[in-house]
Design a protein around this motif. Sequence first.
Motif, PDB file in Angstrom:
ATOM      1  N   GLU A 132       6.854   7.593  -5.581  1.00  0.00           N
ATOM      2  CA  GLU A 132       6.973   7.193  -6.978  1.00  0.00           C
ATOM      3  C   GLU A 132       8.097   6.182  -7.167  1.00  0.00           C
ATOM      4  OE1 GLU A 132       4.834   7.737  -9.490  1.00  0.00           O
ATOM      5  OE2 GLU A 132       3.686   8.520  -7.780  1.00  0.00           O
ATOM      6  N   LEU A 133       9.174   6.342  -6.406  1.00  0.00           N
ATOM      7  CA  LEU A 133      10.258   5.358  -6.469  1.00  0.00           C
ATOM      8  C   LEU A 133       9.807   4.010  -5.912  1.00  0.00           C
ATOM      9  CD1 LEU A 133      13.217   7.665  -5.398  1.00  0.00           C
ATOM     10  CD2 LEU A 133      12.931   6.567  -7.639  1.00  0.00           C
ATOM     11  N   GLY A 175      11.840  10.565   2.144  1.00  0.00           N
ATOM     12  CA  GLY A 175      11.652   9.130   2.156  1.00  0.00           C
ATOM     13  C   GLY A 175      10.184   8.777   2.195  1.00  0.00           C
ATOM     14  N   ALA A 176       9.900   7.489   2.368  1.00  0.00           N
ATOM     15  CA  ALA A 176       8.511   7.043   2.396  1.00  0.00           C
ATOM     16  C   ALA A 176       8.392   5.711   3.112  1.00  0.00           C
ATOM     17  CB  ALA A 176       7.951   6.930   0.975  1.00  0.00           C
ATOM     18  N   GLY A 190       0.806  -1.209   0.000  1.00  0.00           N
ATOM     19  CA  GLY A 190       0.000   0.000   0.000  1.00  0.00           C
ATOM     20  C   GLY A 190       0.842   1.263   0.000  1.00  0.00           C
ATOM     21  N   LEU A 191       0.481   2.215  -0.864  1.00  0.00           N
ATOM     22  CA  LEU A 191       1.224   3.468  -1.003  1.00  0.00           C
ATOM     23  C   LEU A 191       0.305   4.664  -0.754  1.00  0.00           C
ATOM     24  CD1 LEU A 191       3.273   2.767  -4.271  1.00  0.00           C
ATOM     25  CD2 LEU A 191       3.926   2.307  -1.903  1.00  0.00           C
ATOM     26  N   LYS A 192       0.888   5.725  -0.233  1.00  0.00           N
ATOM     27  CA  LYS A 192       0.164   6.978  -0.043  1.00  0.00           C
ATOM     28  C   LYS A 192       1.167   8.130  -0.028  1.00  0.00           C
ATOM     29  CE  LYS A 192      -3.108   9.441   2.936  1.00  0.00           C
ATOM     30  NZ  LYS A 192      -2.391  10.724   2.852  1.00  0.00           N
ATOM     31  N   VAL A 193       0.876   9.165  -0.790  1.00  0.00           N
ATOM     32  CA  VAL A 193       1.663  10.394  -0.746  1.00  0.00           C
ATOM     33  C   VAL A 193       1.147  11.258   0.394  1.00  0.00           C
ATOM     34  CG1 VAL A 193       2.295  12.496  -1.992  1.00  0.00           C
ATOM     35  CG2 VAL A 193       2.113  10.322  -3.223  1.00  0.00           C
TER      36      VAL A 193
END
Length: 415
Positions: free
Chosen positions: A333-334, A369-370, A200-203
């Motif tokens: 995005e990476l 980072g993320a 799961g991704l979130k900006v």
Amino acid sequence: MSSAHNSHNRPVVPPAGIPDLGTGHGPDWLDKFLQDNLATVLEWRRDIHAHPELSHLEHRTTDFIASTLDDAGIVSRIFPGGTGLMAEVGPAGSEYRTVGLRADVDALPLPEATGLGFSSTVEGVSHACGHDAHLAIVLGAALALNSAPDLPGRVRFLFQPAEEIQPGGAYDVVEAGGINGVDRIFALHCDPRTEVGKVGLKVGPITSTADVIEIRLTSPGGHTARPHLTGDLVFGLGVLITGLPTMLTRRMDPRSAPVLVWGAVDAGKAANAIPQSGSLKGTLRIMQREAWDAAEPLLAELTTELLAPLKLTHEFIYTRGVPPVVNDEESVELLREGIAAGLGEAAITTTEQSTGAEDFAVYLDHIPGALARLGVWDGHSKQVDLHSPTFELDERAIAVGIRTVVNVALAALKV
């Protein structure tokens, strides 16, 4: 191991029987590493799971990581507190970028009730938050990247102690120089609401803050028949229990979504006596950084105002924890690029901001980072939340995690 059974009469699958969901996605050297070593990585995870250690007490865990790295020819450095460590692979030099991969390694003061064949052997302590998986993933990634031909830069592996306490061990890692020279940093966290094979991704904000509030009240005490002659301390606690959360929603921007919840209250023993002392403890979670910065003085002011009519003395103790994790757009995005390369586009999913906290946020105060959420739900069992004695994860997530962090590191090194 293969013949053992847990308390639910389910066979314990040997590590060799757990598949790599990303087989064939490459790169070739990563496919080979997982083909040859995935069962071993799963054995590491089970060993750590069976021997959990609390925050700042992760000595066996630290020794295990250090010896595993040493056997692979990777030099590590233990942090000054004696637990947790860092290591690097890849070419050195100012012309190379450095990407950080972080794993937390501590356990929780919770008993385990999963019945797994590799359940915790330490009474009252368990890896009920998946840190054993985080550790195995980053340790596996370290060995995999160490085998990579022509690594285009340097990767630093941070095995952080004490994520489960406030303030978190990330502060200690930063103070020890753990992120000096790191250009960008990434981490995964187990998510029992996301199916295995998905990330799961979130900006932007993906977690909340977590601060601890304690308020101690004192009163002359007295008889419950004559509360007007003293300070009614228990009543004062009640005023705070209901009043502070309510007033906070009236004095703070509702878009910051403050959540003040009490977890402990203590006062008195006798039904007919007003006690001389009492206390109240709880946590405050806020979804926005700006509101978090303003929370402590506001709550101190509200506490004073609510207690003013009651002839009580109070002490307000505010333990500041961590800010929200705010994911940098380029880093997300990476991650997206890395997941697509290592698992395929279908593995990418979206996630929401959580009211839980993560001290990975501390690193993001210094470098971009993320944090991504690693699916660990098997898709059919009852979903059990983190920090539960019955929390289990689908071990297929380990290979998914390794593929994710290896490929995001490669993507970030090429930027």
